[in-house]
Design a protein around this motif. Structure first.
Motif, mmCIF file in Angstrom:
data_model
loop_
_atom_site.group_PDB
_atom_site.id
_atom_site.type_symbol
_atom_site.label_atom_id
_atom_site.label_comp_id
_atom_site.label_asym_id
_atom_site.label_seq_id
_atom_site.Cartn_x
_atom_site.Cartn_y
_atom_site.Cartn_z
ATOM 1 N N VAL A 14 -5.489 14.111 6.737
ATOM 2 C CA VAL A 14 -4.473 12.846 6.955
ATOM 3 C C VAL A 14 -3.427 13.742 7.516
ATOM 4 N N ASN A 15 -2.979 13.179 8.900
ATOM 5 C CA ASN A 15 -1.862 13.788 9.540
ATOM 6 C C ASN A 15 -0.287 13.297 8.634
ATOM 7 N N VAL A 16 0.013 14.217 7.997
ATOM 8 C CA VAL A 16 1.513 13.858 6.932
ATOM 9 C C VAL A 16 2.465 13.495 7.666
ATOM 10 N N ASP A 17 2.582 14.124 8.752
ATOM 11 C CA ASP A 17 3.963 14.067 9.642
ATOM 12 C C ASP A 17 3.922 12.631 10.215
ATOM 13 N N GLN A 18 2.624 12.001 10.636
ATOM 14 C CA GLN A 18 2.480 10.794 11.021
ATOM 15 C C GLN A 18 2.728 9.866 9.793
ATOM 16 N N LEU A 19 2.231 10.200 8.791
ATOM 17 C CA LEU A 19 2.350 9.322 7.706
ATOM 18 C C LEU A 19 3.817 9.138 7.315
ATOM 19 N N VAL A 20 4.565 10.070 7.256
ATOM 20 C CA VAL A 20 5.908 10.046 6.659
ATOM 21 C C VAL A 20 6.613 9.349 7.896
ATOM 22 N N GLU A 21 6.236 9.477 9.065
ATOM 23 C CA GLU A 21 6.954 8.669 10.044
ATOM 24 C C GLU A 21 6.688 7.227 10.009
ATOM 25 N N THR A 22 5.291 6.985 9.856
ATOM 26 C CA THR A 22 5.328 5.649 9.386
ATOM 27 C C THR A 22 5.772 4.916 8.327
ATOM 28 N N ILE A 23 6.067 5.778 7.293
ATOM 29 C CA ILE A 23 6.897 5.251 6.120
ATOM 30 C C ILE A 23 8.529 5.040 6.675
ATOM 31 N N VAL A 61 8.750 2.068 8.938
ATOM 32 C CA VAL A 61 8.546 0.564 8.173
ATOM 33 C C VAL A 61 9.912 0.434 7.097
ATOM 34 N N GLN A 62 10.644 1.473 6.863
ATOM 35 C CA GLN A 62 11.857 1.368 6.088
ATOM 36 C C GLN A 62 12.894 0.771 6.867
ATOM 37 N N GLU A 63 12.966 1.109 8.313
ATOM 38 C CA GLU A 63 14.030 0.845 9.199
ATOM 39 C C GLU A 63 13.454 -0.436 9.743
ATOM 40 N N GLN A 64 12.309 -0.771 9.832
ATOM 41 C CA GLN A 64 12.149 -2.274 10.673
ATOM 42 C C GLN A 64 10.512 -2.704 9.741
ATOM 43 N N PRO A 65 11.211 -3.632 8.703
ATOM 44 C CA PRO A 65 10.142 -4.070 7.877
ATOM 45 C C PRO A 65 8.945 -4.896 8.313
ATOM 46 N N GLU A 66 9.369 -5.668 9.459
ATOM 47 C CA GLU A 66 8.179 -6.425 10.091
ATOM 48 C C GLU A 66 7.066 -5.747 10.855
ATOM 49 N N LEU A 67 7.310 -4.115 10.987
ATOM 50 C CA LEU A 67 6.165 -3.272 11.278
ATOM 51 C C LEU A 67 4.802 -3.307 10.172
ATOM 52 N N ALA A 68 5.167 -3.383 9.194
ATOM 53 C CA ALA A 68 4.448 -3.515 8.130
ATOM 54 C C ALA A 68 3.340 -4.672 7.854
ATOM 55 N N LYS A 69 3.563 -5.822 8.816
ATOM 56 C CA LYS A 69 2.563 -6.755 8.746
ATOM 57 C C LYS A 69 1.554 -6.661 9.662
ATOM 58 N N PHE A 70 0.221 -6.716 8.998
ATOM 59 C CA PHE A 70 -1.199 -6.786 9.332
ATOM 60 C C PHE A 70 -1.944 -7.888 9.247
ATOM 61 N N GLU A 71 -2.732 -8.211 10.410
ATOM 62 C CA GLU A 71 -3.817 -9.060 9.983
ATOM 63 C C GLU A 71 -5.008 -8.701 10.496
ATOM 64 N N PHE A 72 -6.368 -8.474 9.666
ATOM 65 C CA PHE A 72 -7.478 -8.201 10.081
ATOM 66 C C PHE A 72 -8.238 -9.366 10.450
ATOM 67 N N ARG A 73 -9.129 -9.487 11.006
ATOM 68 C CA ARG A 73 -10.226 -10.363 11.476
ATOM 69 C C ARG A 73 -11.559 -10.053 11.741
ATOM 70 N N PHE A 100 0.979 -1.180 -0.040
ATOM 71 C CA PHE A 100 0.109 -0.006 -0.037
ATOM 72 C C PHE A 100 0.769 1.467 0.180
ATOM 73 N N LEU A 101 1.950 1.142 1.026
ATOM 74 C CA LEU A 101 2.680 2.393 0.910
ATOM 75 C C LEU A 101 3.745 2.803 -0.466
ATOM 76 N N GLY A 102 3.742 1.942 -1.392
ATOM 77 C CA GLY A 102 4.517 1.752 -2.589
ATOM 78 C C GLY A 102 5.855 1.623 -2.260
ATOM 79 N N LEU A 103 6.268 0.949 -1.178
ATOM 80 C CA LEU A 103 7.734 0.782 -0.730
ATOM 81 C C LEU A 103 8.298 -0.616 -1.467
ATOM 82 N N ASP A 104 7.627 -1.278 -2.113
ATOM 83 C CA ASP A 104 8.213 -2.698 -2.647
ATOM 84 C C ASP A 104 6.981 -3.077 -3.832
ATOM 85 N N PRO A 105 7.395 -2.855 -4.883
ATOM 86 C CA PRO A 105 6.244 -3.210 -6.021
ATOM 87 C C PRO A 105 6.093 -4.854 -6.149
ATOM 88 N N GLU A 106 6.809 -5.457 -5.268
ATOM 89 C CA GLU A 106 6.710 -6.893 -5.459
ATOM 90 C C GLU A 106 5.704 -7.457 -4.415
#
Lengths: 183, 183
Positions: free
Chosen positions: B11-20, B23-35, A129-135
């Protein structure tokens, strides 16, 4: 003579059989079009409405209520958490549709369903979603549905009945989505 | 010095940029599961609930509310018309997700969205669902989304922003659905 409607699993089986017969006689009765409108509120918060639809060769006139449905995002996804996320709404649509399809087709086949509950989960990686990895895909990498069904039918029977679900088809197989812009 | 949050399109753009950045520093932050859980009521009438989810390396603890969502079918489809159909719920999920994706990615790119409305429609032929013709698909044969967006951005820009939508991906491309049964 008193006759009672033939109801199974809450489905009027006589009406279901009649519907099938009518569709076989007049195939254009089977064409439906569903419509919704989504209005943006702010951020990821939206409200959709559903009322009019086309089916059985005419515009529907029976539905009196406009159904409104909300979507938002949790705080960690920068929303105000006023409603379920679109991803959770997809799971709701799938769970309801698999259940309904199983129940209707069970009724048509004389199979009784005494109770049903489905637990769904879908995993996603925000790199998409964030467009960080096209794969990495943007949507769920997969959905798991766990059914608990009280019925004498076998697991194989129930599975094949549930798989008549239109939403199961829409997700499992590509559904073309055309996006247009109006001024 | 007084600083104010950098908000665009809600949209809080500062928070969005921080989120990105996180995620770039710690890729596993990006994993979500919805139920979600779907409970069958009767016929095609179901109620789903959504609360818990996993993301940012932990089970969420911020969401206080359980969101409940209903589905039913109109009378002509043998329901009691207590809620939108699963097919309409798919359109709601898609309309909300396309809108949210457009709005978030516009914010990240400094593009202002002043207003947005999406009209969706999907066509289906019941020969598929009823099992009368294996050549006819059970789900929508296609979905059309018509956007009206108030923004200085071009149609091409808005389209490419909207297409980051996870639900757009889930429908356009096959999403594996695994169905299991528990006793």
């Amino acid at each position: 003579m008193i006759t009672t409607a033939n109801i199974k699993n809450g489905v009027n089986v006589d009406q279901l059989v009649e519907t099938i017969e009518h569709v076989q006689e007049q195939p254009e009765l089977a064409k439906f079009e569903f419509r919704t409108k989504t209005n943006w509120i702010t951020g990821g918060h939206c409200v959709s409405s559903a009322k009019s639809f086309y089916g059985v060769c005419q515009e529907d006139t029976t539905r009196k209520e406009t159904f409104t449905m909300e979507a938002d995002h949790p705080n960690v996804l920068l929303g105000e958490d006023k409603a379920a996320t679109p991803a959770e709404i997809v799971l709701h649509a799938l769970g309801s549709c698999l259940t309904g399809a199983m129940v209707y087709h069970a009724a048509a086949n004389g199979i009784e369903i005494e109770g049903a509950e489905a637990s769904l989960k879908g995993g996603a990686d925000l790199h998409g979603f964030l467009g960080l990895d096209p794969e990495v895909r943007k949507g769920f990498d997969g959905i798991t549905v766990k059914f608990k069904v009280r019925s004498d039918a076998s697991e194989e029977q129930l599975r094949s009945l549930a798989q008549f679900s239109p939403v199961f088809d829409m997700l499992s197989n590509p559904t073309p989505v055309k996006i247009e812009f109006e001024k």
